[in-house]
Design a protein around this motif. Structure first.
Motif: not given
Length: 180
Positions: A46, A49, A67
Motif C-alpha cells: 500500500s 498509493r 499507486q
C-alpha cells in the motif's frame, strides 16, 4: 540503487531503505482532479498509493486509487506515468473530500476509504490478486456504507475528518451549518 525501481536497494527493512528517491512523480488522470488523499497504511503493498476524485459537471464522476509503479522511471510523460490505476468506481456527484482510515486501525483491519459529497461513503479497498498495468496488483472498491447527514433531506457534506484515537468515528460538516 537498482535501475527502474522507486525504492532504494533494501539491505535491511529500515524506513530509509523503503523511501522513494527524491523526485517529482506524476499521474495523468483522464478526468479533472478535485480531491486527493495519500494512503495511511504502512505495508509494502500500500505504500505510495493515493485516492483521487474527479470534478465533472455530468452526473458521473470517478473515484480512483492509483499507486506508484515499481517500474517507473524519470521520463515523466503521459506515455510513461509514474503512478498506475489500481481501482476505480463511479459516483454521481463530485466528492468534496477523501481520506483513508487512520493507520492506527491495525494491519488485520480492512483498508477503508471514506469520501463526502451529497453523502458520506465508505469503501473497502481490496486487492483482487490479479496483476494489472505497470506491474501493480488490481484492487476493487467495495461500498461498505453510505449515510446522509439527515433522513429528511440531504445537504451537501463539505468536509469531514476521521478520528485518530478511535477510527470508528468520523465527523462531517455540511452547508446547512451542522456537524454530525
Amino acid at each position: 540503487m537498482s535501475s527502474g525501481s522507486p525504492y532504494y536497494s533494501i539491505s535491511g527493512l529500515t524506513p530509509d531503505a523503503l523511501s522513494p528517491r527524491k523526485e517529482i512523480c506524476n499521474y495523468f488522470s483522464a478526468y479533472p482532479v478535485y480531491s486527493i488523499a495519500w494512503s495511511r497504511r504502512e505495508d509494502r503493498n500500500s505504500m505510495f498509493r493515493m485516492a483521487l476524485s474527479s470534478f465533472m459537471e455530468e452526473k458521473t464522476n470517478k473515484v480512483q486509487v492509483v499507486q506508484l509503479s515499481p517500474h517507473h522511471d524519470s521520463s515523466h510523460t503521459p506515455e510513461r506515468p509514474d503512478f498506475g490505476l489500481v481501482a476505480e468506481t463511479s459516483v454521481e456527484y463530485p466528492m468534496t473530500k477523501l481520506l483513508w482510515q487512520p493507520s492506527g486501525a491495525g494491519y488485520g483491519q480492512p483498508d477503508l476509504l471514506a469520501a463526502t459529497g451529497e453523502s458520506l461513503r465508505i469503501w473497502e479497498c481490496e486487492q483482487t490478486g490479479e496483476m494489472g498495468e505497470m506491474g501493480l496488483y488490481k484492487s476493487k472498491l467495495n461500498l461498505r456504507g453510505k449515510m446522509n447527514t439527515r433522513a429528511d433531506y440531504s445537504a451537501p457534506i463539505t468536509s469531514f475528518d476521521w478520528c485518530q484515537v478511535d477510527p470508528r468515528l468520523i465527523i462531517t460538516s455540511s452547508i446547512d451549518t451542522t456537524c454530525t
